[in-house]
Design a protein around this motif. Sequence first.
Motif, PDB file in Angstrom:
ATOM      1  N   LYS A   1      17.373-120.701 -27.040  1.00 18.58           N
ATOM      2  CA  LYS A   1      18.616-121.450 -27.254  1.00 18.58           C
ATOM      3  C   LYS A   1      18.336-122.842 -27.817  1.00 18.58           C
ATOM      4  O   LYS A   1      18.991-123.312 -28.740  1.00 18.58           O
ATOM      5  N   LEU A   2      17.359-123.519 -27.207  1.00 19.11           N
ATOM      6  CA  LEU A   2      17.036-124.895 -27.613  1.00 19.11           C
ATOM      7  C   LEU A   2      16.512-124.948 -29.038  1.00 19.11           C
ATOM      8  O   LEU A   2      16.915-125.813 -29.826  1.00 19.11           O
ATOM      9  N   ALA A   3      15.619-124.017 -29.353  1.00 21.25           N
ATOM     10  CA  ALA A   3      15.043-123.986 -30.699  1.00 21.25           C
ATOM     11  C   ALA A   3      16.156-123.812 -31.728  1.00 21.25           C
ATOM     12  O   ALA A   3      16.214-124.514 -32.743  1.00 21.25           O
ATOM     13  N   ASN A   4      17.055-122.908 -31.429  1.00 29.08           N
ATOM     14  CA  ASN A   4      18.171-122.626 -32.326  1.00 29.08           C
ATOM     15  C   ASN A   4      19.086-123.833 -32.475  1.00 29.08           C
ATOM     16  O   ASN A   4      19.467-124.228 -33.579  1.00 29.08           O
ATOM     17  N   LEU A   5      19.426-124.437 -31.351  1.00 27.77           N
ATOM     18  CA  LEU A   5      20.344-125.580 -31.356  1.00 27.77           C
ATOM     19  C   LEU A   5      19.762-126.757 -32.141  1.00 27.77           C
ATOM     20  O   LEU A   5      20.436-127.382 -32.961  1.00 27.77           O
ATOM     21  N   LEU A   6      18.499-127.058 -31.880  1.00 27.48           N
ATOM     22  CA  LEU A   6      17.906-128.245 -32.491  1.00 27.48           C
ATOM     23  C   LEU A   6      17.554-128.019 -33.962  1.00 27.48           C
ATOM     24  O   LEU A   6      17.516-128.964 -34.750  1.00 27.48           O
ATOM     25  N   ARG A   7      17.336-126.760 -34.306  1.00 30.01           N
ATOM     26  CA  ARG A   7      17.152-126.468 -35.732  1.00 30.01           C
ATOM     27  C   ARG A   7      18.449-126.798 -36.478  1.00 30.01           C
ATOM     28  O   ARG A   7      18.444-127.405 -37.522  1.00 30.01           O
ATOM     29  N   LYS A   8      19.551-126.401 -35.850  1.00 29.90           N
ATOM     30  CA  LYS A   8      20.849-126.614 -36.483  1.00 29.90           C
ATOM     31  C   LYS A   8      21.213-128.101 -36.489  1.00 29.90           C
ATOM     32  O   LYS A   8      21.576-128.652 -37.520  1.00 29.90           O
ATOM     33  N   GLU A   9      21.087-128.740 -35.311  1.00 33.21           N
ATOM     34  CA  GLU A   9      21.586-130.112 -35.191  1.00 33.21           C
ATOM     35  C   GLU A   9      20.654-131.149 -35.802  1.00 33.21           C
ATOM     36  O   GLU A   9      21.101-132.164 -36.319  1.00 33.21           O
ATOM     37  N   LYS A  10      19.349-130.907 -35.661  1.00 33.97           N
ATOM     38  CA  LYS A  10      18.397-131.944 -36.086  1.00 33.97           C
ATOM     39  C   LYS A  10      17.575-131.508 -37.288  1.00 33.97           C
ATOM     40  O   LYS A  10      16.657-132.222 -37.693  1.00 33.97           O
ATOM     41  N   LYS A  11      17.874-130.332 -37.772  1.00 37.72           N
ATOM     42  CA  LYS A  11      17.137-129.792 -38.929  1.00 37.72           C
ATOM     43  C   LYS A  11      15.634-129.657 -38.661  1.00 37.72           C
ATOM     44  O   LYS A  11      14.812-129.802 -39.556  1.00 37.72           O
ATOM     45  N   PHE A  12      15.294-129.435 -37.409  1.00 38.08           N
ATOM     46  CA  PHE A  12      13.879-129.220 -37.091  1.00 38.08           C
ATOM     47  C   PHE A  12      13.411-127.875 -37.605  1.00 38.08           C
ATOM     48  O   PHE A  12      14.203-126.935 -37.746  1.00 38.08           O
ATOM     49  N   LYS A  13      12.114-127.772 -37.820  1.00 40.78           N
ATOM     50  CA  LYS A  13      11.498-126.470 -38.076  1.00 40.78           C
ATOM     51  C   LYS A  13      10.771-126.081 -36.788  1.00 40.78           C
ATOM     52  O   LYS A  13       9.708-126.613 -36.481  1.00 40.78           O
ATOM     53  N   PRO A  14      11.371-125.202 -35.973  1.00 43.78           N
ATOM     54  CA  PRO A  14      10.825-124.928 -34.642  1.00 43.78           C
ATOM     55  C   PRO A  14       9.791-123.808 -34.603  1.00 43.78           C
ATOM     56  O   PRO A  14       9.834-122.882 -35.406  1.00 43.78           O
TER      57      PRO A  14
END
Lengths: 287, 308
Positions: free
Chosen positions: B120-133
């Motif tokens: 969930k976190l990886a998905n959320l932060l990829r979307k919100e912060k444009k991270f590459k998780p």
Amino acid sequence: VKTKDNFKEKIENVMYMGSFDDDFFDELEETLILSDLGAQTSVKITEALRKKIKETHSKSKEEVMGFLKEILIEMVQVEAVKPQDPTIMLVVGVNGVGKTTTIAKLASRYKSQGKKVVIAAADTFRAAAAEQLDEWAQRVGVDIVKSTTGADPGAVVFDAIGAAKARNADILLCDTAGRLHNKVNLMNELQKISRIIIREGEGFTIHNLMILDATTGQNAINQAKVFHECVDISGIILTKLDGTAKGGIAISIIDEMQIPIEYVGIGEKSEDLIDFDPKKFVDLLFE
Amino acid sequence: MIFEGLNEKFQNIFSQLKRKGKLNEKDIQEVSREIKLALLEADVNFKVVKQFTKNISERAVGQEVLNSLTPGQQFIKIVKDEMTTLLGGEIERMDFVDGRRNVFMLVGLQGAGKTTTAGKLANLLRKEKKFKPLLVACDVYRPAAIKQLEILGEELNIDVYSEHDVKDPVGIAKRGLQKAVAGQYDLVIMDTAGRLQIDETLMAELVNIKEAIEPTEILLTVDGMTGQESVNVANEFNRLLNISGVILTKLDGDTRGGAALSITYTIGKAIKYIGTGEKLTDIELFYPDRMASRILGMGDVLSFIDKA
Ligand SMILES: Nc1nc2c(ncn2[C@@H]2O[C@H](COP(=O)(O)OP(=O)(O)OP(=O)(O)O)[C@@H](O)[C@H]2O)c(=O)[nH]1
Ligand SMILES: Nc1nc2c(ncn2[C@@H]2O[C@H](COP(=O)(O)OP(=O)(O)OP(=O)(O)O)[C@@H](O)[C@H]2O)c(=O)[nH]1
Ligand SMILES: [Mg+2]
Ligand SMILES: [Mg+2]
């Protein structure tokens, strides 16, 4: 080493101070509540003990401890009905309490009693749920019936009953997906599975087990009520008692609903399942 | 049920209080007894309940009652405000480190929701912060734990680092981090096996992982239905790992979630996210005031305030 404050010591101290005064009862109530019995049940127990002390005029702390344990043991002592084989066991409970692992433990236990065991992987929802059960089936050495992720869990159970009949199994254990009791559609799905078992399981004893995590607080009462309404629970298995949680909420559930605890989970290995022993369980509250 | 009784008792107390201009000690004692019961019903740890209501009562004695509020409402307001402050006041967001790779470690008891939350976190932060998780599978114990994380990664189209025949979580964590460096991932989330806080061997393993990878966040994942035990769990994980925050899961149930108060009160670490379902999008920021209302059963409490 358990990290819990030691009630025995505290009670000793309180008792040496004098008689069984308010301090003693406060201390007792606190211990019970900290073991998750809930305020209501804890008050009920301390009141019962007060009454008993008054009646007997007891001044001996051994005797009073004895009374207390008697009261508690009586509360949790509900005779479990031993199902007549062949049996279908439907295992239910909220997410992550230990359903799948407990099925492995039960399978291992029944197998060692010389029974023919089949397990059904009817959690078709959670990622790798079937793989998890499959690995357990291989480790324990029992047959498994499974399907693909997203398949209808009722269909898996249907097939498994067929397989259990064809293979002359003594016990069919059905794993189900974890679900919170307030999710109406998921509870309906469970009821559907249960109806398939009733319809197809002619000649089998039906024995529904609810798995309860000992770390759970007051919410467990709602869990037990709603699951019981949904599928008619025959017994409870209390898991994770190897931790420091005492599982006291089980006492409130038994007291209120008269559903027995059948087994207790004490670890993550297939042999970590023991019979429920009221006396040991009550002793554990005061350790 | 305590709660049905509670409403009634509250009503009685408050209709008496209504006639007074100030909260006196005796009124407060009565109300705080009921608050205590409500908090216990919500699974707030008993020791926390005692300390918390004591502080509240001290604050409330002698307070002027605001014109618009009855004394009862005033007291409840004090309780709720105090609880909201304890739960973190304003929302505490994650500390993302500029110019450094974000490395998270998820830890907690068995079945709390770590693996699901990692996805969930990886998905959320990829979307919100444009991270590459990158997800790293450090649970080598639970059957099919690695597979579970791999399936989540596949569903989300997020890469997963795993080693199937290696039983060395510290090594896996290190090599996962190396892969993150090589592949320029800027968010690495380590899923670890569930463990009891009293399991010395497995707790030492977490300490070793921590030392090996120097995570930027260590998030304790706690089941929202946890009872009195939440304090012991949080204390021990925090003592050994100095965690950076908490994630409370399964709040889509009907639990009141008193563990939230117990934990923040005891270890002073913020709850950062809550899990609100089994789907990989079911994760939300934690809002202290909403949680305070939930723990107090404000639905119930507010309804009788209206009647008072
Ligand atoms: N310490 C301890 N851990 C246990 C016990 N029983 C199960 N577990 C652990 O609890 C976690 C969850 O167990 P599962 O069997 O997957 O639980 P479940 O109810 O099937 O979970 P879902 O299917 O996701 O709802 C795993 O890490 C198990 O190893 C127990 O008695 N003691
Ligand atoms: N309803 C609900 N279920 C959740 C939530 N988070 C996790 N779960 C479920 O809880 C169960 C356990 O989740 P996992 O992610 O496997 O937990 P874990 O902590 O990794 O478990 P171990 O690795 O065995 O210690 C699964 O059935 C999840 O689907 C949530 O927020 N709400
Ligand atoms: Mg399962
Ligand atoms: Mg996991």
